[in-house]
Design a protein around this motif. Structure first.
Motif, PDB file in Angstrom:
ATOM      1  N   CYS A   1      19.955 -32.552   3.104  1.00  0.00           N
ATOM      2  CA  CYS A   1      20.356 -31.254   2.753  1.00  0.00           C
ATOM      3  C   CYS A   1      21.270 -31.186   2.106  1.00  0.00           C
ATOM      4  CB  CYS A   1      19.926 -30.052   3.618  1.00  0.00           C
ATOM      5  SG  CYS A   1      19.527 -28.686   2.555  1.00  0.00           S
ATOM      6  N   ALA A   2      22.178 -31.621   3.486  1.00  0.00           N
ATOM      7  CA  ALA A   2      23.859 -31.046   3.639  1.00  0.00           C
ATOM      8  C   ALA A   2      24.711 -32.580   2.198  1.00  0.00           C
ATOM      9  CB  ALA A   2      24.299 -31.292   4.541  1.00  0.00           C
ATOM     10  N   ARG A   3      23.749 -33.530   2.580  1.00  0.00           N
ATOM     11  CA  ARG A   3      24.560 -34.355   1.322  1.00  0.00           C
ATOM     12  C   ARG A   3      24.613 -34.240   0.163  1.00  0.00           C
ATOM     13  NH1 ARG A   3      23.023 -39.158   1.539  1.00  0.00           N
ATOM     14  NH2 ARG A   3      20.750 -38.871   2.646  1.00  0.00           N
ATOM     15  N   GLY A   4      22.976 -33.801  -0.014  1.00  0.00           N
ATOM     16  CA  GLY A   4      22.050 -33.390  -1.579  1.00  0.00           C
ATOM     17  C   GLY A   4      23.318 -32.137  -2.006  1.00  0.00           C
ATOM     18  N   PHE A   5      23.641 -31.230  -1.282  1.00  0.00           N
ATOM     19  CA  PHE A   5      24.794 -30.127  -2.032  1.00  0.00           C
ATOM     20  C   PHE A   5      26.027 -30.575  -1.677  1.00  0.00           C
ATOM     21  CE2 PHE A   5      21.721 -27.743  -1.015  1.00  0.00           C
ATOM     22  CZ  PHE A   5      20.960 -26.611  -1.305  1.00  0.00           C
ATOM     23  N   ALA A   6      26.554 -31.461  -1.122  1.00  0.00           N
ATOM     24  CA  ALA A   6      27.417 -32.494  -1.686  1.00  0.00           C
ATOM     25  C   ALA A   6      28.150 -32.911  -2.872  1.00  0.00           C
ATOM     26  CB  ALA A   6      28.335 -32.645  -0.320  1.00  0.00           C
ATOM     27  N   ALA A   7      26.760 -33.773  -2.771  1.00  0.00           N
ATOM     28  CA  ALA A   7      26.246 -34.718  -4.610  1.00  0.00           C
ATOM     29  C   ALA A   7      26.531 -33.658  -5.264  1.00  0.00           C
ATOM     30  CB  ALA A   7      25.444 -35.337  -3.952  1.00  0.00           C
ATOM     31  N   ALA A   8      26.141 -32.589  -5.545  1.00  0.00           N
ATOM     32  CA  ALA A   8      25.483 -31.467  -6.861  1.00  0.00           C
ATOM     33  C   ALA A   8      26.889 -30.903  -7.404  1.00  0.00           C
ATOM     34  CB  ALA A   8      24.719 -31.080  -6.478  1.00  0.00           C
ATOM     35  N   ALA A   9      28.128 -30.770  -6.199  1.00  0.00           N
ATOM     36  CA  ALA A   9      28.790 -30.473  -6.406  1.00  0.00           C
ATOM     37  C   ALA A   9      29.657 -31.184  -6.704  1.00  0.00           C
ATOM     38  CB  ALA A   9      29.506 -29.553  -4.729  1.00  0.00           C
TER      39      ALA A   9
ATOM     40  N   ALA B   1      13.692 -34.053  -0.649  1.00  0.00           N
ATOM     41  CA  ALA B   1      12.910 -34.089  -0.054  1.00  0.00           C
ATOM     42  C   ALA B   1      12.822 -35.629   0.531  1.00  0.00           C
ATOM     43  CB  ALA B   1      11.371 -33.968  -1.019  1.00  0.00           C
ATOM     44  N   ALA B   2      12.029 -35.611   1.733  1.00  0.00           N
ATOM     45  CA  ALA B   2      11.963 -37.002   2.090  1.00  0.00           C
ATOM     46  C   ALA B   2      11.277 -37.804   1.696  1.00  0.00           C
ATOM     47  CB  ALA B   2      11.341 -36.430   3.832  1.00  0.00           C
ATOM     48  N   GLU B   3      11.497 -38.989   2.087  1.00  0.00           N
ATOM     49  CA  GLU B   3      10.432 -39.784   0.957  1.00  0.00           C
ATOM     50  C   GLU B   3       8.839 -39.650   1.284  1.00  0.00           C
ATOM     51  OE1 GLU B   3      10.744 -42.521  -0.471  1.00  0.00           O
ATOM     52  OE2 GLU B   3      12.826 -42.446  -0.971  1.00  0.00           O
ATOM     53  N   ASP B   4       8.746 -38.674   2.857  1.00  0.00           N
ATOM     54  CA  ASP B   4       6.917 -38.177   3.495  1.00  0.00           C
ATOM     55  C   ASP B   4       6.443 -37.044   3.996  1.00  0.00           C
ATOM     56  OD1 ASP B   4       8.739 -38.458   5.509  1.00  0.00           O
ATOM     57  OD2 ASP B   4       8.030 -39.225   6.943  1.00  0.00           O
ATOM     58  N   VAL B   5       5.903 -37.149   4.426  1.00  0.00           N
ATOM     59  CA  VAL B   5       5.486 -35.532   4.882  1.00  0.00           C
ATOM     60  C   VAL B   5       5.006 -35.570   6.545  1.00  0.00           C
ATOM     61  CG1 VAL B   5       4.566 -35.296   2.389  1.00  0.00           C
ATOM     62  CG2 VAL B   5       3.209 -35.941   4.305  1.00  0.00           C
ATOM     63  N   PHE B   6       5.387 -34.459   6.568  1.00  0.00           N
ATOM     64  CA  PHE B   6       4.658 -34.242   8.372  1.00  0.00           C
ATOM     65  C   PHE B   6       3.316 -34.776   8.728  1.00  0.00           C
ATOM     66  CE2 PHE B   6       7.195 -30.311   7.835  1.00  0.00           C
ATOM     67  CZ  PHE B   6       8.434 -31.071   8.945  1.00  0.00           C
ATOM     68  N   ALA B   7       2.304 -34.702   7.471  1.00  0.00           N
ATOM     69  CA  ALA B   7       1.055 -34.769   7.450  1.00  0.00           C
ATOM     70  C   ALA B   7       0.907 -36.659   8.311  1.00  0.00           C
ATOM     71  CB  ALA B   7      -0.053 -34.234   6.750  1.00  0.00           C
ATOM     72  N   THR B   8      -0.097 -36.627   8.675  1.00  0.00           N
ATOM     73  CA  THR B   8      -0.502 -37.397   9.524  1.00  0.00           C
ATOM     74  C   THR B   8      -1.249 -38.757   8.592  1.00  0.00           C
ATOM     75  OG1 THR B   8      -2.038 -37.073  10.840  1.00  0.00           O
ATOM     76  CG2 THR B   8       0.351 -37.788  11.941  1.00  0.00           C
ATOM     77  N   GLU B   9      -1.874 -37.701   8.009  1.00  0.00           N
ATOM     78  CA  GLU B   9      -3.338 -38.332   6.843  1.00  0.00           C
ATOM     79  C   GLU B   9      -2.506 -38.672   5.161  1.00  0.00           C
ATOM     80  OE1 GLU B   9      -5.187 -34.656   9.503  1.00  0.00           O
ATOM     81  OE2 GLU B   9      -3.578 -34.720   8.241  1.00  0.00           O
ATOM     82  N   ALA B  10      -3.281 -38.993   4.800  1.00  0.00           N
ATOM     83  CA  ALA B  10      -3.277 -39.720   3.074  1.00  0.00           C
ATOM     84  C   ALA B  10      -2.267 -38.208   2.271  1.00  0.00           C
ATOM     85  CB  ALA B  10      -4.310 -40.833   2.671  1.00  0.00           C
ATOM     86  N   THR B  11      -1.707 -38.654   1.697  1.00  0.00           N
ATOM     87  CA  THR B  11      -1.204 -37.437   1.170  1.00  0.00           C
ATOM     88  C   THR B  11      -2.459 -37.003  -0.391  1.00  0.00           C
ATOM     89  OG1 THR B  11       1.062 -38.132   1.308  1.00  0.00           O
ATOM     90  CG2 THR B  11       0.488 -36.716  -0.326  1.00  0.00           C
ATOM     91  N   ILE B  12      -2.563 -38.083  -1.058  1.00  0.00           N
ATOM     92  CA  ILE B  12      -3.647 -37.417  -2.725  1.00  0.00           C
ATOM     93  C   ILE B  12      -4.978 -37.051  -1.774  1.00  0.00           C
ATOM     94  CG2 ILE B  12      -4.768 -38.443  -4.291  1.00  0.00           C
ATOM     95  CD1 ILE B  12      -1.953 -38.369  -4.308  1.00  0.00           C
ATOM     96  N   PRO B  13      -5.590 -37.632  -0.799  1.00  0.00           N
ATOM     97  CA  PRO B  13      -6.789 -37.315   0.166  1.00  0.00           C
ATOM     98  C   PRO B  13      -6.653 -36.112   0.673  1.00  0.00           C
ATOM     99  CG  PRO B  13      -6.950 -39.432   0.116  1.00  0.00           C
ATOM    100  CD  PRO B  13      -5.824 -38.769   0.353  1.00  0.00           C
ATOM    101  N   ARG B  14      -5.767 -35.494   1.103  1.00  0.00           N
ATOM    102  CA  ARG B  14      -5.093 -34.442   2.321  1.00  0.00           C
ATOM    103  C   ARG B  14      -4.920 -33.950   0.682  1.00  0.00           C
ATOM    104  NH1 ARG B  14      -3.612 -32.535   7.185  1.00  0.00           N
ATOM    105  NH2 ARG B  14      -2.678 -30.521   7.101  1.00  0.00           N
TER     106      ARG B  14
END
Length: 120
Positions: free
Chosen positions: A41-49, A62-75
């Motif tokens: 997050c900090a690197r993103g704000f620095a890049a934008a500045a 956003a990270a590449e993944d999510v907290f959930a352990t199940e697959a994204t689309i079915p969830r």
């Protein structure tokens, strides 16, 4: 506009995984929980500045993944009880827990990419 997802600090890992935290409470997992690490997050704000551009743009962090352990689309489909349009089916086939929040604009325009991943 910089729009970070939920900023997840490492010390929150057990709590976010559903283990009891302070006062015996646990975090329920009703949603996917797209997130971003604090350092990303900090690197993103620095890049934008520091990027040179004019006008108005929106950058999701956003990270590449999510907290959930199940697959994204079915969830997502189970949560909403309906099929959803999927823009990049190959991504979710290759990486089933991919975030539904795209950071493509931040990657392209700011040179930003997430480095944090959730142990799923």
């Amino acid at each position: 506009v910089i729009r970070p997802c939920f900023v997840a600090f490492p010390e929150m890992a057990e709590f976010m995984a559903g283990k009891p935290g302070p006062e015996g409470r646990a975090e329920p997992m009703p949603y996917l929980r797209a997130y971003v690490g604090p350092e990303d997050c900090a690197r993103g704000f620095a890049a934008a500045a520091t990027v040179d551009y004019a006008g108005f743009e929106v950058f999701f962090l956003a990270a590449e993944d999510v907290f959930a352990t199940e697959a994204t689309i079915p969830r997502i489909q189970a949560l909403y009880g309906a099929a959803i349009p999927v823009r990049d089916a190959a991504l979710y086939k290759r990486f089933p827990r991919a975030s539904p929040v795209s950071h493509a604009a931040a990657r392209t325009r700011l040179g930003w990419a997430p480095t944090t991943s959730w142990p799923g």
